[in-house]
Design a protein around this motif. Structure first.
Motif, short mmCIF file in Angstrom:
data_model
loop_
_atom_site.label_atom_id
_atom_site.label_comp_id
_atom_site.label_asym_id
_atom_site.label_seq_id
_atom_site.Cartn_x
_atom_site.Cartn_y
_atom_site.Cartn_z
N LEU A 35 0.83 -1.21 0.00
CA LEU A 35 0.00 0.00 0.00
C LEU A 35 0.86 1.26 0.00
N TYR A 41 -2.72 5.22 -3.73
CA TYR A 41 -3.05 5.06 -2.32
C TYR A 41 -2.36 6.13 -1.48
N SER A 45 -4.42 8.80 0.54
CA SER A 45 -4.26 8.69 1.99
C SER A 45 -3.81 10.02 2.59
N ILE A 121 -8.72 1.24 0.23
CA ILE A 121 -7.88 0.04 0.26
C ILE A 121 -8.44 -1.08 -0.61
N GLN A 125 -6.43 -4.04 -2.66
CA GLN A 125 -6.46 -5.41 -2.15
C GLN A 125 -6.94 -6.40 -3.22
#
Length: 277
Positions: A35, A41, A45, A121, A125
Motif C-alpha cells: 500500500l 493510495y 491517503s 484500500i 487489495q
C-alpha cells in the motif's frame, strides 16, 4: 495466543507435514508495504489525513465553545433566575450532543474515516489478490500468506517475501491495460474524490438539518423566555401602578383629613371672638 490463531497453526503444521515428502514452496506478502508503494493510495491517503485533521480541528472548536459556555454559566449563575439557568443548561446539552454526534459521524466505527479508508484500500487489495493468484499458479507456490493478516508469523525469511514481485506485476498489468482503463473508468483517486464529495454533501446536509432543528428549538425557547419576561415586566408594572394609585389615594385622604382638622380648629378659634363682641 487465541484459539483462532492456534487452530490456524495446527492446520498449517498438519498441511506442511502432508507436503513434506515433496517439499513445500511458501511465500508471503506485506500488504502494508505494498500500500505504501502504490502512488494512488499514498496520494489519497494524504488527502484523507488532511481531511481528518480538519475534522479534528472542527471537533476541538465545538468542544471549546461548549466548555466556554459552561464556564460562563458557572460565573453568571448567581445572577440568573432558575428558568434562565435551565434554558442555558439545555442549550449547552444540545450543543454538546451535536458535537458528540459529529465526532461519531467522522471518527466512529462506521464514520467517514473508516468508510473512506475501506473505499481506498479495497481496489488495491483486489489487485493484490489477483496478482497473488497468478504468481501462485505460475511459480508453483503451495502457500502465500499475508504478513499483516491474523495468522501470526513468528519468523519469516526475507527470500520468501514476494511483495516486490506483486508490486511489479501490478505495475505491469496497469501498463498493459492503461489505455483501456482510461476509456472505461476514472482513476481511483478521482473516484475517491467523488465518493468523498458525495459523502461530505450527505453528511453536511444531515448536519445542517440537525443544526437548523437545534436553532429552531433554541429560538422557540428563547421566544418563550422573552414572552415570559415581558409578561413578568407587564405584571410588575401593573402592580407598581396599582401601588402608586393606592399611595396617591392614601395621601389625598390624609391631606383631606388634615385640612378638615385645620378648618375645625380655625372655626373653634373664631367662635370666642364673636361671643366677646
Amino acid at each position: 495466543m487465541n484459539s483462532k490463531i492456534l487452530w490456524s497453526l495446527v492446520v498449517l503444521m498438519t498441511t506442511f507435514y502432508g507436503f513434506s515428502q515433496r517439499g513445500v514452496r511458501i511465500g508471503y506478502v506485506d500488504m502494508e508495504y505494498i500500500l505504501e508503494n502504490v502512488e494512488e493510495y499514498r496520494e489519497a491517503s494524504e488527502q484523507l489525513n488532511v481531511k481528518a485533521e480538519k475534522w479534528k480541528q472542527e471537533i476541538e472548536l465545538k468542544k471549546s465553545v461548549v466548555e466556554q459556555m459552561k464556564k460562563d454559566l458557572m460565573a453568571e449563575k448567581v445572577l440568573l433566575t432558575d428558568e434562565l439557568i435551565a434554558e442555558r443548561e439545555e442549550e449547552i446539552q444540545i450543543l454538546e450532543a451535536e458535537m458528540i454526534d459529529y465526532q461519531q459521524d467522522r471518527f466512529g466505527p462506521r464514520g467517514d474515516l473508516v468508510l473512506q479508508k475501506k473505499l481506498l484500500i479495497q481496489p488495491i487489495q483486489d489487485q493484490v489478490f489477483n496478482e497473488v493468484q497468478k504468481i501462485g499458479g505460475n511459480k508453483r507456490y503451495d502457500f502465500i500468506f499475508d504478513k499483516s493478516a491474523d495468522v501470526v508469523m513468528l519468523y519469516s525469511e526475507k527470500r520468501h517475501d514476494i511483495s516486490d514481485l506483486v508490486l511489479r506485476e501490478i505495475a505491469r498489468t496497469r501498463k498493459v491495460s492503461k489505455s483501456n482503463k482510461k476509456q472505461k473508468e476514472k482513476s481511483r483517486l478521482d473516484k475517491f474524490k467523488e465518493e468523498e464529495a458525495e459523502a461530505d454533501k450527505e453528511i453536511s446536509e444531515a448536519l445542517r438539518e440537525r443544526q437548523e432543528k437545534a436553532a429552531e428549538s433554541r429560538d422557540a425557547k428563547a421566544k418563550e423566555a422573552e414572552d415570559r419576561r415581558a409578561e413578568q415586566l407587564r405584571l410588575r408594572e401593573e402592580r407598581k401602578k396599582a401601588y402608586e394609585a393606592r399611595r396617591k389615594k392614601l395621601l389625598e385622604e390624609r391631606d383631606a383629613k388634615r385640612k378638615a382638622k385645620l378648618e375645625e380648629r380655625k372655626k373653634a378659634q373664631e367662635q370666642p371672638k364673636d361671643s366677646v363682641q
